[in-house]
Structure formats: C-alpha cells, structure tokens
Design a protein around this motif. Structure first.
Motif, mmCIF file in Angstrom:
data_model
loop_
_atom_site.group_PDB
_atom_site.id
_atom_site.type_symbol
_atom_site.label_atom_id
_atom_site.label_comp_id
_atom_site.label_asym_id
_atom_site.label_seq_id
_atom_site.Cartn_x
_atom_site.Cartn_y
_atom_site.Cartn_z
ATOM 1 N N LEU A 19 0.810 -1.210 0.000
ATOM 2 C CA LEU A 19 0.000 0.000 0.000
ATOM 3 C C LEU A 19 0.847 1.266 0.000
ATOM 4 N N SER A 20 2.170 1.126 -0.001
ATOM 5 C CA SER A 20 3.064 2.276 0.165
ATOM 6 C C SER A 20 3.773 2.628 -1.131
ATOM 7 N N ASP A 21 4.053 3.917 -1.287
ATOM 8 C CA ASP A 21 4.868 4.408 -2.397
ATOM 9 C C ASP A 21 6.293 4.653 -1.912
ATOM 10 N N ALA A 22 7.219 4.622 -2.842
ATOM 11 C CA ALA A 22 8.614 4.921 -2.491
ATOM 12 C C ALA A 22 8.743 6.430 -2.301
ATOM 13 N N ILE A 23 8.922 6.855 -1.063
ATOM 14 C CA ILE A 23 8.995 8.287 -0.753
ATOM 15 C C ILE A 23 10.353 8.601 -0.153
ATOM 16 N N GLN A 24 11.012 9.602 -0.701
ATOM 17 C CA GLN A 24 12.254 10.111 -0.151
ATOM 18 C C GLN A 24 11.953 11.481 0.442
ATOM 19 N N LEU A 25 12.081 11.614 1.765
ATOM 20 C CA LEU A 25 11.806 12.895 2.409
ATOM 21 C C LEU A 25 13.026 13.797 2.308
ATOM 22 N N SER A 26 12.851 14.946 1.696
ATOM 23 C CA SER A 26 13.914 15.951 1.694
ATOM 24 C C SER A 26 13.804 16.784 2.959
ATOM 25 N N ARG A 27 14.854 17.491 3.274
ATOM 26 C CA ARG A 27 14.812 18.313 4.476
ATOM 27 C C ARG A 27 13.824 19.457 4.294
ATOM 28 N N PHE A 28 12.966 19.646 5.278
ATOM 29 C CA PHE A 28 11.925 20.650 5.298
ATOM 30 C C PHE A 28 10.778 20.353 4.325
ATOM 31 N N ALA A 29 10.615 19.072 3.983
ATOM 32 C CA ALA A 29 9.404 18.665 3.282
ATOM 33 C C ALA A 29 8.237 18.705 4.260
ATOM 34 N N SER A 30 7.062 19.046 3.775
ATOM 35 C CA SER A 30 5.856 19.060 4.615
ATOM 36 C C SER A 30 5.122 17.742 4.437
#
Length: 303
Positions: free
Chosen positions: A275-286
C-alpha cells in the motif's frame, strides 16, 4: 469508525451559472482527513468551512454512495468562486463495512468510483521536495493550485513572511488539532492567521507558479510534538527514505502522506509495502501524518 479520506478527480465547476473549462478542478482533489461513520452507517460532512462537503452511506455490503461539493473561493482582487455544485457519486469496495469501516471512495469525472479499500488509506500523493535552507535566502517552488509548503523563516507577520509571493497566494491554511486556521489577502474579517512561527507547514493556494524566497531561521527543531489524529509537520531531519525517517515513531502512526507539485499524493503505510509508495523525504518537506498513539507522540529528527 471512520472513512479515512476522500478523493474526487477532475471535477468540473462553474463561475456563476456558466460551466467553463477554466473552472475545472484538475487532478485528484484529495482530502485526507477522516469522516466519522455514524450509527446509521452514514458519514460526513467533510470540511464545509474550507469548501469541501461530502455525505455518504453504505446501502449494502461492498457499496457506498452519496454526494459531494467542492467550493474554491478566490478573494480580492479576483473575487470569484469555482463551485462544483452538489455531485452524486457511487463506489464499490471489497471490504465489508463492519470489518473495515474506512473505505476511501474516489469519484471519477463521471461521478463513479472504485476505491482501494484498506484499513488506513487511500489517496496517492507524490513527494514535495523542499530545498535545504542555507545562510542566504533560498526558494521554495510553488505551483498554480494547492501546495503543502514549510515556512522556514523567522517568526513574524504572515504578509511579511509571504513576501514576494503575497500577490499570488489566494488562501493559506494551517492545520491544528482543533481544525484549520486560515488567511485570505485583504480579508482580515475572515482571516484567523496573523503571524507565522519558524518551521511551520502551510497549505497554500497559489494563482500561479512562484518561487517563495525565504531567509532561513536558525536552529530548526530537533523534535516535533505530535497529537493523536492528523498532524501537518515540517520534517527537519536529513534526507532519508520515509521508513528510515520515521523509525523513532514506528507503531505510533497509521499513515503518512506527501503532496507533490503535480497535485497528487504519495502515501506510506507502516508494514504495508503493498500500500506504500517509495517516498524520499527531503529536508523541510511538509508531510501529513495520522498519529494513533493515545496522548500523542514526539518525532525526533535524527541526523
């Protein structure tokens, strides 16, 4: 029991009495906020205060139906309203209401839908990358439409914080545990946001693509408190995949969403790679995160 979210795709609205293409609410209009399911198996009403109304019911096992309405008000100097009117929708789901009382109806332009039923989820966001602030002003790119962006500057008046993009921003919303604060240009009588604090996330409705130049404030937070329920968070850790970034709160939240410039969503459901997507969190992403821990939690941003 709750419906966890609701999405409507490419909804055609009207200016006044005339239907026009320019009033089309393009892409997935996603509202990932839970709707209470009442004792009579109906749910609603959405968030009428910010232009989103939905009502539905489960007439039989595996089906759902109801109505929705989306209203986008554009304040002065534009002074117009895009209104979808009341639209009927139907949906089917493989889940039974008693066992999984949180389906996610996703109407299409023909007002029919086939949601993906899961215990938690449903829109399909895409990650919003926010650049790492430096000692000099750095831009956050906004697109025409909705943006979920982190304000990284010092605390101060909202109009000063918006700076050069204030003429493009049609509305700003800030999610709190008790609901939304809001701001409209030149409408102090209906605005409830006067000041912004450093590293606050905002939902911004922009009339055009724009670069939001911000002077980063010192000392981003090392820890952000989370309340039970939905939270809008400015992620202040180093760039990481979402699973690594949320290790410290594993087991304390049900789902996380990130909004992309293309107005789509990506989601992460802990322990459910299907159920998940490949997400890369960048710094200061909301990000939007649904916390299940009674009493809330603390998200520590490890380096």
């Amino acid at each position: 029991m709750k419906v966890q979210d609701f999405a409507a795709s490419n909804v055609l609205g009207t200016w006044g009495d005339e239907s026009v293409e320019s009033c089309k609410l393009e892409g997935n209009q996603v509202y990932p906020f839970p709707l209470d399911i009442r004792d009579d198996d109906t749910f609603g009403p959405g968030m009428p205060g910010i232009g989103y109304e939905v009502n539905g019911s489960f007439p039989s096992v595996g089906t759902a139906e109801g109505t929705f309405r989306i209203v986008v008000e554009v304040p002065p100097p534009y002074n117009y309203v895009c209104d979808s009117g009341t639209v009927g929708w139907t949906a089917t789901t493989s889940a039974t209401p008693p066992a999984t009382p949180s389906p996610s109806p996703s109407p299409s332009p023909t007002e029919t839908a086939t949601p993906t039923a899961s215990p938690t989820a449903s829109p399909t966001p895409t990650a919003t990358a926010s650049p790492t602030p430096t000692a000099t002003p750095s831009p956050t790119d906004l697109v025409a439409g909705w943006n979920h962006a982190c304000y990284v500057g010092p605390s101060g008046d909202i109009e000063d914080a918006l700076g050069g993009i204030s003429q493009d921003v049609l509305a700003a919303y800030r999610l709190r545990a008790e609901g939304f604060d809001k701001w409209f240009p030149a409408k102090p009588d209906v605005s409830t946001i006067e000041t912004l604090s450093a590293y606050e996330p905002l939902f911004l409705l922009s009339a055009a693509n724009a670069a939001w130049l911000q002077q980063p404030s010192d000392s981003p937070p090392a820890v952000t408190p989370l309340s039970q329920g939905w939270n809008s968070v400015c992620y202040a850790g180093e760039p990481k995949d979402v699973e690594s970034a949320t290790q410290g709160i594993d087991g304390q939240f049900a789902v996380l969403y990130v909004l992309a410039p293309g107005q789509g969503w990506q989601r992460f459901v802990p322990g459910r790679p299907d159920l998940s997507d490949a997400i890369q969190l960048s710094r200061f992403a909301s990000v939007l995160i649904l916390v299940t821990e009674p009493g809330g939690s603390q998200w520590a941003f490890d380096p």
